[in-house]
Motif scaffolding. Structure first.
Motif, short mmCIF file in Angstrom:
data_model
loop_
_atom_site.label_atom_id
_atom_site.label_comp_id
_atom_site.label_asym_id
_atom_site.label_seq_id
_atom_site.Cartn_x
_atom_site.Cartn_y
_atom_site.Cartn_z
N ALA A 1 21.52 -20.81 17.78
CA ALA A 1 20.90 -21.82 18.66
C ALA A 1 20.30 -22.94 17.80
CB ALA A 1 19.82 -21.17 19.51
N SER A 2 21.16 -23.59 17.01
CA SER A 2 20.64 -24.60 16.08
C SER A 2 21.67 -25.70 15.87
CB SER A 2 20.33 -23.95 14.71
OG SER A 2 19.96 -24.94 13.75
N GLY A 3 21.16 -26.92 15.71
CA GLY A 3 22.05 -28.05 15.42
C GLY A 3 22.16 -28.30 13.93
N SER A 4 21.58 -27.40 13.14
CA SER A 4 21.56 -27.59 11.68
C SER A 4 22.91 -27.24 11.08
CB SER A 4 20.48 -26.67 11.07
OG SER A 4 20.60 -26.61 9.67
N SER A 5 23.53 -28.20 10.41
CA SER A 5 24.88 -27.96 9.87
C SER A 5 24.87 -26.91 8.77
CB SER A 5 25.47 -29.27 9.34
OG SER A 5 24.58 -29.86 8.40
N MET B 1 11.28 -20.00 20.57
CA MET B 1 11.54 -20.79 21.80
C MET B 1 12.99 -21.24 21.86
SD MET B 1 8.05 -23.01 22.11
CE MET B 1 8.37 -23.53 23.80
N LYS B 2 13.55 -21.59 20.71
CA LYS B 2 14.96 -22.01 20.69
C LYS B 2 15.87 -20.82 21.02
CE LYS B 2 13.81 -25.19 16.97
NZ LYS B 2 14.07 -25.60 15.57
N ALA B 3 15.55 -19.67 20.42
CA ALA B 3 16.38 -18.48 20.65
C ALA B 3 16.30 -18.04 22.11
CB ALA B 3 15.95 -17.36 19.72
N ASP C 1 13.64 -22.28 12.64
CA ASP C 1 12.84 -23.48 12.45
C ASP C 1 12.26 -23.47 11.05
OD1 ASP C 1 11.78 -25.92 13.95
OD2 ASP C 1 10.03 -25.20 12.87
N GLN C 2 12.15 -24.69 10.50
CA GLN C 2 11.58 -24.81 9.15
C GLN C 2 10.47 -25.85 9.16
OE1 GLN C 2 14.13 -26.66 6.20
NE2 GLN C 2 13.66 -24.98 4.77
N VAL C 3 9.37 -25.50 8.50
CA VAL C 3 8.18 -26.36 8.46
C VAL C 3 7.82 -26.60 7.00
CG1 VAL C 3 5.69 -26.29 8.90
CG2 VAL C 3 7.26 -25.69 10.71
N SER D 1 7.35 -33.74 8.82
CA SER D 1 8.56 -33.57 9.64
C SER D 1 9.71 -34.36 9.03
CB SER D 1 8.29 -34.07 11.07
OG SER D 1 7.29 -33.26 11.66
N LYS D 2 10.87 -34.27 9.65
CA LYS D 2 12.02 -35.01 9.14
C LYS D 2 11.71 -36.52 9.19
CE LYS D 2 14.67 -32.50 11.82
NZ LYS D 2 15.82 -32.06 12.63
N PRO D 3 12.18 -37.29 8.21
CA PRO D 3 11.82 -38.70 8.12
C PRO D 3 12.46 -39.52 9.25
CG PRO D 3 13.56 -38.18 6.54
CD PRO D 3 13.13 -36.88 7.15
N LYS E 1 17.93 -32.38 -0.18
CA LYS E 1 18.83 -31.24 -0.02
C LYS E 1 19.02 -30.62 -1.39
CE LYS E 1 21.19 -32.27 4.28
NZ LYS E 1 22.52 -32.49 4.94
N LEU E 2 18.53 -29.38 -1.52
CA LEU E 2 18.50 -28.73 -2.84
C LEU E 2 19.90 -28.55 -3.41
CD1 LEU E 2 16.64 -27.43 -4.95
CD2 LEU E 2 16.98 -25.23 -3.77
N GLU E 3 20.86 -28.33 -2.54
CA GLU E 3 22.24 -28.07 -3.04
C GLU E 3 22.95 -29.36 -3.41
OE1 GLU E 3 21.25 -28.13 0.02
OE2 GLU E 3 22.90 -28.47 1.43
N GLU E 4 22.28 -30.49 -3.19
CA GLU E 4 22.86 -31.80 -3.57
C GLU E 4 21.99 -32.40 -4.69
OE1 GLU E 4 24.60 -32.54 0.99
OE2 GLU E 4 23.12 -33.94 0.13
N VAL F 1 14.95 -22.25 1.25
CA VAL F 1 14.85 -23.72 1.09
C VAL F 1 15.88 -24.40 2.00
CG1 VAL F 1 15.02 -25.68 -0.48
CG2 VAL F 1 14.12 -23.50 -1.31
N LEU F 2 17.09 -23.87 2.02
CA LEU F 2 18.16 -24.50 2.82
C LEU F 2 17.80 -24.51 4.31
CD1 LEU F 2 21.50 -23.36 1.19
CD2 LEU F 2 19.97 -25.19 0.54
N GLY F 3 17.03 -23.48 4.76
CA GLY F 3 16.58 -23.55 6.15
C GLY F 3 16.58 -22.27 6.95
#
Ligand SMILES: Nc1nc2c(ncn2[C@@H]2O[C@H](COP(=O)(O)OP(=O)(O)OP(=O)(O)O)[C@@H](O)[C@H]2O)c(=O)[nH]1
Length: 199
Positions: free
Chosen positions: A8-12, A58-60, A76-78, A87-89, A160-163, A179-181
């Motif tokens: 239940a996530s839009g995170s790629s 809540m998302k789940a 979720d990641q904080v 939060s995200k920029p 992005k740590l992997e980049e 770290v990735l999420g």
């Protein structure tokens, strides 16, 4: 046949981790008003890990209510910087401002995952990782944001740590996946213990 798994996530990156680990799943993004809920929890002085856990649940739950027979993973990641949640920029200027705050200092990422079945949580984990950012120069910071904006705009820490984000850090204490999420190894362990994944 094990139960269907829904992310239940839009995170790629979360979908990519499951896909690369050959975990069969579908994706259905849970649309909740994260900023409103986060503000309410901050007003109640909820600790960052509880905020991440609550949002993940809540998302789940939202998707699990629609698919009660599936295992639904909410995440979720904080980012906690000396007690202040980032939060995200919203813009490149926002990313520059945030990274300026984080450079030369430590911050924590709290990565929560909750699995729901039949609309109820059956498993949860919050991973915590501490990162120390290099005191990067203004010129590199600006160039980094300009070069990577289309990618880092989707990441809570503006990196992005992997980049190229790996160049920002002098040390990381904790699990790479946190770290990735998401607490990915903990999630795989749970699915394996349940017999939902061959081991
Ligand atoms: N690829 C990558 N993503 C990161 C990194 N650090 C943080 N993120 C992402 O930052 C995002 C944190 O915001 P969240 O609100 O937890 O998740 P989201 O992307 O909005 O997706 P939802 O689960 O639908 O809310 C997640 O997508 C994380 O995967 C990183 O180092 N690499």
């Amino acid at each position: 046949m094990s139960q269907p798994i829904i992310l239940a996530s839009g995170s790629s990156i979360r979908a990519k981790l499951l896909q690369q680990a050959a975990v069969p799943h579908s994706v259905e993004t849970a649309r909740i008003d994260e900023e409103m809920i986060k503000s309410a929890l901050i007003a109640e002085e909820a600790p960052p890990r509880d905020i991440a856990d609550t949002l993940a649940e809540m998302k789940a739950r939202k998707i699990s209510d629609k698919h009660p027979d599936a295992l639904v993973i909410g995440c979720d990641q904080v980012l906690d910087h000396r007690g202040k949640l980032l939060s995200k920029p919203d813009s490149q200027e926002d990313a520059i401002r945030q990274l300026t705050q984080l450079r030369g200092d430590r911050h924590m990422l709290l990565s929560a995952a909750v699995i729901c079945e039949g609309g109820k949580p059956i498993w949860r984990h919050v991973g915590q990782v501490r990162l120390r950012m290099r005191d990067i120069s203004d010129s590199y910071l600006n160039d980094y944001v300009t070069r990577n904006w289309e990618s880092i705009r989707h990441a809570v820490g503006c990196y992005k740590l992997e980049e190229e984000g790996s160049r920002l850090f002098t040390s990381i204490e904790g699990d790479y996946f946190h770290v990735l999420g998401m607490p990915f190894l903990e999630l795989l362990n749970y699915l394996a213990l349940r017999g939902d994944l061959a081991t």
